[in-house]
Structure formats: structure tokens, C-alpha cells
Design a protein around this motif. Structure first.
Motif, PDB file in Angstrom:
ATOM      1  N   ARG A  78      13.112  -7.129   8.959  1.00 44.71           N
ATOM      2  CA  ARG A  78      12.135  -7.753   9.856  1.00 44.71           C
ATOM      3  C   ARG A  78      12.679  -7.680  11.280  1.00 44.71           C
ATOM      4  N   SER A  79      11.901  -7.072  12.173  1.00 44.35           N
ATOM      5  CA  SER A  79      12.371  -6.845  13.540  1.00 44.35           C
ATOM      6  C   SER A  79      11.965  -7.978  14.481  1.00 44.35           C
ATOM      7  N   GLN A  80      10.842  -8.602  14.215  1.00 45.14           N
ATOM      8  CA  GLN A  80      10.374  -9.747  15.007  1.00 45.14           C
ATOM      9  C   GLN A  80       9.449 -10.570  14.115  1.00 45.14           C
ATOM     10  N   LYS A  81       8.736 -11.500  14.723  1.00 46.97           N
ATOM     11  CA  LYS A  81       7.948 -12.428  13.905  1.00 46.97           C
ATOM     12  C   LYS A  81       6.929 -11.709  13.024  1.00 46.97           C
ATOM     13  N   ASP A  82       6.236 -10.746  13.598  1.00 43.73           N
ATOM     14  CA  ASP A  82       5.196 -10.052  12.814  1.00 43.73           C
ATOM     15  C   ASP A  82       5.464  -8.544  12.732  1.00 43.73           C
ATOM     16  N   GLY A  83       6.738  -8.134  12.739  1.00 44.34           N
ATOM     17  CA  GLY A  83       7.068  -6.709  12.683  1.00 44.34           C
ATOM     18  C   GLY A  83       8.160  -6.399  11.656  1.00 44.34           C
ATOM     19  N   MET A  84       8.191  -5.169  11.249  1.00 44.21           N
ATOM     20  CA  MET A  84       9.193  -4.701  10.277  1.00 44.21           C
ATOM     21  C   MET A  84       9.632  -3.272  10.618  1.00 44.21           C
ATOM     22  N   ASP A  85      10.898  -2.961  10.263  1.00 39.22           N
ATOM     23  CA  ASP A  85      11.429  -1.596  10.378  1.00 39.22           C
ATOM     24  C   ASP A  85      11.843  -1.127   8.989  1.00 39.22           C
ATOM     25  N   PHE A  86      11.639   0.160   8.728  1.00 38.89           N
ATOM     26  CA  PHE A  86      12.084   0.738   7.451  1.00 38.89           C
ATOM     27  C   PHE A  86      12.162   2.258   7.609  1.00 38.89           C
ATOM     28  N   PHE A  87      12.725   2.896   6.576  1.00 35.64           N
ATOM     29  CA  PHE A  87      12.884   4.357   6.580  1.00 35.64           C
ATOM     30  C   PHE A  87      12.021   4.977   5.489  1.00 35.64           C
ATOM     31  N   ILE A  88      11.501   6.175   5.800  1.00 38.34           N
ATOM     32  CA  ILE A  88      10.754   6.952   4.805  1.00 38.34           C
ATOM     33  C   ILE A  88      11.209   8.406   4.894  1.00 38.34           C
ATOM     34  N   ARG A  89      10.846   9.178   3.884  1.00 41.80           N
ATOM     35  CA  ARG A  89      11.143  10.598   3.895  1.00 41.80           C
ATOM     36  C   ARG A  89      10.151  11.334   4.790  1.00 41.80           C
ATOM     37  N   LEU A  90      10.599  12.451   5.357  1.00 39.30           N
ATOM     38  CA  LEU A  90       9.739  13.226   6.250  1.00 39.30           C
ATOM     39  C   LEU A  90       8.480  13.692   5.537  1.00 39.30           C
ATOM     40  N   LYS A  91       8.596  14.037   4.268  1.00 40.64           N
ATOM     41  CA  LYS A  91       7.431  14.558   3.552  1.00 40.64           C
ATOM     42  C   LYS A  91       6.372  13.476   3.273  1.00 40.64           C
ATOM     43  N   ASP A  92       6.736  12.181   3.472  1.00 37.67           N
ATOM     44  CA  ASP A  92       5.775  11.105   3.229  1.00 37.67           C
ATOM     45  C   ASP A  92       5.024  10.666   4.490  1.00 37.67           C
ATOM     46  N   VAL A  93       5.241  11.374   5.609  1.00 38.37           N
ATOM     47  CA  VAL A  93       4.613  10.959   6.881  1.00 38.37           C
ATOM     48  C   VAL A  93       3.093  11.017   6.791  1.00 38.37           C
ATOM     49  N   ASP A 132       0.834  -1.213   0.000  1.00 44.68           N
ATOM     50  CA  ASP A 132       0.000   0.000   0.000  1.00 44.68           C
ATOM     51  C   ASP A 132       0.866   1.260   0.000  1.00 44.68           C
ATOM     52  N   CYS A 133       2.014   1.191   0.703  1.00 44.14           N
ATOM     53  CA  CYS A 133       2.931   2.340   0.719  1.00 44.14           C
ATOM     54  C   CYS A 133       3.455   2.624  -0.681  1.00 44.14           C
ATOM     55  N   ILE A 134       3.804   1.567  -1.381  1.00 43.53           N
ATOM     56  CA  ILE A 134       4.327   1.724  -2.746  1.00 43.53           C
ATOM     57  C   ILE A 134       3.270   2.326  -3.655  1.00 43.53           C
ATOM     58  N   ARG A 135       1.991   1.865  -3.492  1.00 41.78           N
ATOM     59  CA  ARG A 135       0.899   2.397  -4.313  1.00 41.78           C
ATOM     60  C   ARG A 135       0.657   3.888  -4.020  1.00 41.78           C
ATOM     61  N   GLU A 136       0.979   4.314  -2.801  1.00 39.50           N
ATOM     62  CA  GLU A 136       0.803   5.722  -2.425  1.00 39.50           C
ATOM     63  C   GLU A 136       2.046   6.563  -2.773  1.00 39.50           C
ATOM     64  N   ASP A 137       2.995   5.953  -3.521  1.00 36.38           N
ATOM     65  CA  ASP A 137       4.225   6.634  -3.922  1.00 36.38           C
ATOM     66  C   ASP A 137       5.083   7.038  -2.723  1.00 36.38           C
ATOM     67  N   ALA A 197       1.151  10.786   4.162  1.00 37.94           N
ATOM     68  CA  ALA A 197       0.663   9.706   3.304  1.00 37.94           C
ATOM     69  C   ALA A 197       0.735   8.368   4.039  1.00 37.94           C
ATOM     70  N   LEU A 198       1.765   8.180   4.898  1.00 41.34           N
ATOM     71  CA  LEU A 198       1.893   6.940   5.663  1.00 41.34           C
ATOM     72  C   LEU A 198       0.734   6.769   6.634  1.00 41.34           C
ATOM     73  N   ARG A 199       0.299   7.869   7.224  1.00 42.59           N
ATOM     74  CA  ARG A 199      -0.807   7.782   8.185  1.00 42.59           C
ATOM     75  C   ARG A 199      -2.100   7.324   7.507  1.00 42.59           C
ATOM     76  N   ARG A 200      -2.279   7.717   6.250  1.00 42.66           N
ATOM     77  CA  ARG A 200      -3.467   7.248   5.521  1.00 42.66           C
ATOM     78  C   ARG A 200      -3.403   5.737   5.309  1.00 42.66           C
ATOM     79  N   VAL A 201      -2.192   5.233   5.040  1.00 43.01           N
ATOM     80  CA  VAL A 201      -2.014   3.792   4.859  1.00 43.01           C
ATOM     81  C   VAL A 201      -2.280   3.067   6.177  1.00 43.01           C
ATOM     82  N   VAL A 202      -1.845   3.647   7.302  1.00 45.36           N
ATOM     83  CA  VAL A 202      -2.031   3.013   8.617  1.00 45.36           C
ATOM     84  C   VAL A 202      -3.519   2.836   8.914  1.00 45.36           C
TER      85      VAL A 202
END
Length: 396
Positions: free
Chosen positions: A42-57, A29-34, A59-64
Motif C-alpha cells: 500500500r503506497s498511500q491511503k487509497d493506492g497500491m504498488d505491485f509487480f506484474i509480468r510484461l506479457k500480462d500488460v 479482477d487481476c487474479i480472475r484474469e490470470d 490483460a491489465l489494461r482490460r481490468v483498468v
């Protein structure tokens, strides 16, 4: 994968951690939102860590909101966050900036002017002239002339000096001076003769010490003794340091070639100035953005590098002057070319003479006019100092 993470740090980077079901769908969904993401781990069994740009915050909240994953911002990196953090400690930051600014200003000011090789009177005249053209302690180096222009001003306006070298070292200008009036002789001079430096006819002669062996209007050869350092009777001769002023008429043969038609470039007097800040090889225009309208021109650069303490930074203020020039054709008649050739030959010889020496006449030995060029062979008559000294050796 983010290709240029350093560029993103300039505008701000956020480390995001997500936990829950459908983390892969979340990333899609993040990729679809550019939303650009990188360094996915992968940080744990059902978790992940990654980096995004500040200006995409935002758009990320809409995905959440459309997914079941929980999202948390772990780290905030980059220049915007640094500025925000620094603002909380603005007093400390302003103090550091003020300190650096003061050091920068002091490093680019003139703090000393040292003159070497000049008498106190000449040194006073030099410092007075420097003050007139704006070179004085406490002034910014950016607002004074470059060393070449300072050297020209001093040489043109102070008659007491023959040559002056100007060098800027750190915050101090070093001037090395050669004065015109140097001591003529040392106090202790060994016995010597005065001889003729070249073939000549004596035109002026004043003997202060020694025995003259020649007279006015006499033809002398190179190496001939003019004034002897041996005085008195032969059986009671005394050795002295001969001293005299002797000028003679000498001859110089010159060949001068002058074309009847010459094409050359001259400056019209119109110019345009452009100002830049230079960072390494990159130039940032700050004034005079338009290109000059001249078809033909020459460029003169004045580059002033910024200094910090004893370091020269790769940052400079550049002043580019575009001077318009135009092509001019000059046509001589044979008579004009002949006169120009005589003047050029005379000037070439006068440039080699001292103040008391001069050209008194000329005689054209040979003249040709071929292939649009006038060629003269001229014999110039010159009055010059012909004195040369040689020590008296045992047996003279």
C-alpha cells in the motif's frame, strides 16, 4: 506472491501503481484474469504498488477499463527493456561486444610454442611436424589436436626423440623433450674400473682405454672387473678412466600363461560423433542428435574449455566419439598357445632392452596344459651391454 522473480526478469517485469476506489476489487479482477502479481504494497491511503509480468500488460489494461482506479506504470525491469535501452546506444554496445569478442578470440588462440631440452636440429624437426599437424601460432586451440595426440604424433614421426611431454598453459604450448642421442660421457671423468653388471659370457668386447682383464667367450660373474683403470707397471701404475664396449650373453627366466580360449572386445572401425556446448554440468547438443545404433560401444571425450584472458570459463566445447566394439572369441590349439607364449615372453624381454641388445634364443624348461591353459617356463638367451663403472679408491 511470485515464486521465481528471476525467471520473470528474463522476459520483462513492470511495476504498477494504482490509485482510487476499489483497489482490492481491482486486485481480485487481476487474479480472475490470470494475471500474476507479487510484492503488493500500500503506497498511500487509497493506492497500491505491485509487480506484474510484461506479457500480462494487455490483460491489465482490460481490468483498468472495468474499474474506477487510475493505473500508472512506475518501472520497467528485465532483459527486454535492457535490450531496448541498449539499442538506443547501439554504437557503444557494439563497441563493447566487439572488444570482448576480440579478447575472447585472442585468449583462445595459440601465441607461443616453447621447446625445452632439444638441440636446434631436433627443435626444427619438432616445429616442422607441429606445423604439419596444424599446431602453429595464430590458430584457434579448438581446431588443433589435444596434447595427448600431439605427443603421439611427435614420438611416432621424429626418430631423434625418446619422449616428449606436451602441456598447454594459457595460450602457449610447452614441450619438454628427451633426445635419444645424449652425450655419452662428461669431458672430465674420474679414474674408474669397468665391472660386470651381471653374470654373462663375453660375446663382444672393444676396449678404448684401460687394461682388459677378460677375453671373449669367458664366463664372468657379477661385480667382476672387466677392464682395469690402472695401467702400466705395478710400481709405476697410472690411474685412468677405463672406457670400453662389452656385450655378453645373459639369461632370463620367464613364466608365461596362455588360455586356450579367450574372449575380448575389439573395435569394428564404425563410430559416431556428437558435439555439445557444455555449461557447467549441463550439455547442450549442437550436432549429431541421434543416439548411436551400436549395442556395444566405448565413448571417447575431447573437452576444450573456453578461456578469457587468464581465466578458464565454465564453458566448453565437447566432442564425444562413440566407437562400436564387438565381442570376439579366440581359440588356440596347444601348439598355437605354445607359440603365442614364446612370442609374448620374447616381447616382454625385448621391451626392456636397448636398440643394440637382442634375444638370440630360447629354451623351454617346463610345460603344462591344465584347466584350459598352457603354462611355459622359458629360459631366454640375450646379448646385452653388461658394462658398469666403479670409481678407483685408494688402495686398489
Amino acid at each position: 506472491m511470485m515464486k521465481n522473480q528471476w525467471t520473470s526478469l528474463l522476459f520483462g517485469v513492470v511495476k504498477v501503481s494504482i490509485v482510487g476506489r476499489g483497489t482490492e476489487r481491482f486486485l481480485n479482477d487481476c487474479i480472475r484474469e490470470d494475471i500474476v502479481i507479487w510484492n503488493v504494497r500500500r503506497s498511500q491511503k487509497d493506492g497500491m504498488d505491485f509487480f506484474i509480468r510484461l506479457k500480462d500488460v494487455h490483460a491489465l489494461r482490460r481490468v483498468v477499463r472495468k474499474n474506477e482506479c487510475k493505473c500508472r506504470f512506475e518501472k520497467r525491469l528485465g532483459f527486454p527493456f535492457f535490450v531496448k535501452k541498449s539499442w538506443r546506444n547501439s554504437g557503444f554496445v557494439m563497441g563493447i561486444l566487439a572488444f570482448l569478442l576480440v579478447i575472447f578470440a585472442l585468449s583462445n588462440m595459440i601465441w607461443g610454442i616453447k621447446v625445452e631440452g632439444a638441440s636446434p636440429e631436433t627443435e626444427h624437426l619438432i616445429k616442422k611436424e607441429l606445423s604439419r599437424i596444424g599446431v602453429k601460432t595464430g590458430k584457434f586451440q579448438f581446431f588443433v589436436e589435444n596434447p595427448d595426440d600431439i605427443q603421439k604424433s611427435l614420438t611416432d614421426n621424429i626418430q631423434q626423440i625418446t619422449w616428449v611431454g606436451v602441456e598447454l598453459t594459457g595460450t602457449t604450448y610447452h614441450l619438454k623433450v628427451v633426445e635419444k642421442n645424449q652425450p655419452e660421457e662428461e669431458k672430465l671423468v674420474s679414474p674408474r674400473h669397468i665391472i660386470a653388471e651381471k653374470e654373462a659370457v663375453i660375446s663382444k668386447m672393444f676396449v678404448e682405454q684401460g687394461q682388459p682383464l677378460t677375453t671373449l667367450h669367458e664366463h664372468v660373474k657379477k661385480g667382476q672387473i672387466l677392464v682395469s683403470g690402472l695401467i702400466g707397471k705395478e710400481d709405476e701404475q697410472k690411474k685412468v678412466a677405463a672406457k670400453a664396449e662389452i656385450f655378453g650373453e645373459t639369461w632370463y627366466k620367464s613364466t608365461i600363461l596362455i588360455p586356450l580360449k579367450t574372449t575380448f572386445h575389439v573395435l569394428t572401425g564404425d563410430d559416431k560423433v556428437k558435439h555439445y556446448l557444455q555449461f557447467g554440468s549441463f550439455k547442450l547438443p549442437i550436432w549429431g542428435f541421434k543416439d548411436p545404433e551400436f549395442k556395444n560401444f566405448e565413448v571417447e571425450d575431447d573437452v576444450r574449455y573456453v578461456k578469457f584472458l587468464n581465466f578458464t570459463l565454465p564453458v566448453a566445447y565437447v566432442n564425444e566419439t562413440y566407437r562400436e566394439k564387438e565381442q570376439v572369441s579366440r581359440d588356440y590349439t596347444v601348439k598355437q598357445a605354445r607359440e603365442a607364449a614364446l612370442d609374448r615372453g620374447r616381447k616382454d624381454i625385448e621391451d626392456k632392452l636397448d636398440e643394440e641388445e637382442k634375444v638370440i634364443g630360447e629354451k623351454v624348461l617346463h610345460e603344462t596344459n591344465e584347466n584350459g591353459k598352457v603354462k611355459l617356463t622359458v629360459l631366454y638367451q640375450v646379448i646385452e651391454n653388461i658394462v658398469r663403472t666403479t670409481p678407483i679408491v685408494q688402495g686398489d
